[in-house]
Design a protein around this motif. Sequence first.
Motif: not given
Length: 255
Positions: A149, A166, A173, A192
């Motif tokens: 993330l 994503f 990511t 996120l």
Amino acid sequence: MAVYQADALVIRSREYGESDRLLTLFARESGKLQAVAKGVRKPTSRQRAGAQLFTYADFLLHRGRTLDTVTQASPRESFPHLWNDLDRTLAATAIAELLDAATVREEPQPHLFTLTLTCFFMLAEVHPFLVQSLFALRLLEILGYSPRLEECAECGALIQGERVFFSPEAGGTVCSSCRGTLSGRTLSQGTLAFMRRLAQAEWAKVKRLRWPVWMEQEVRRALQQYCEEKFEHNLRSWRMGNEIGGEGINNQREG
């Protein structure tokens, strides 16, 4: 052993034959089990309460050649709050479905049992879709599938920009240089950051977390796609919740 005990949650219940139910249980010590609860669809059945979906009970089971049989079910907790609100029902169903999809039979997962039981209790006082998202993130962590993330899942570069790609396929990511033909969706940096916070939050502080509707939708849809990719399972209850969820909670807020 022909007869054994299980401290378990009912995570799936299907009609089986004329008056029976086929239960999927998730036990503290032995993980996911399947067993037939005979005659529980009859109003006079003594095991009827213990065979209800989401029930936490002590089970006595008889091991069979193909299917085990429930010989006794003593409920510990029936979680009535999971049935008195549409959004809580949807969230509990989504939790149970994901747990079923992510695990195999008779593989002990005591941490997942504790996580599920805790989330069922939390649904009494915490926003249901917040609990559902928390469950997904913690389950992924326990099983070793946590999404990336902050850094690019492909090259490890720090992700920047207001909107970030994503990709469940990549594992989180992805930077613009690595995106290529990967499938996925764009998320805000705020989403996120909230997912990272939710994944690490102390249990007692989770109910203090707040998210706007647009962020809730981004988180739930991203986690749905990620889990479907990782566990190769179409999460029907997640899709349904994303389509119709929110009405019960919104009505409570308006009232």
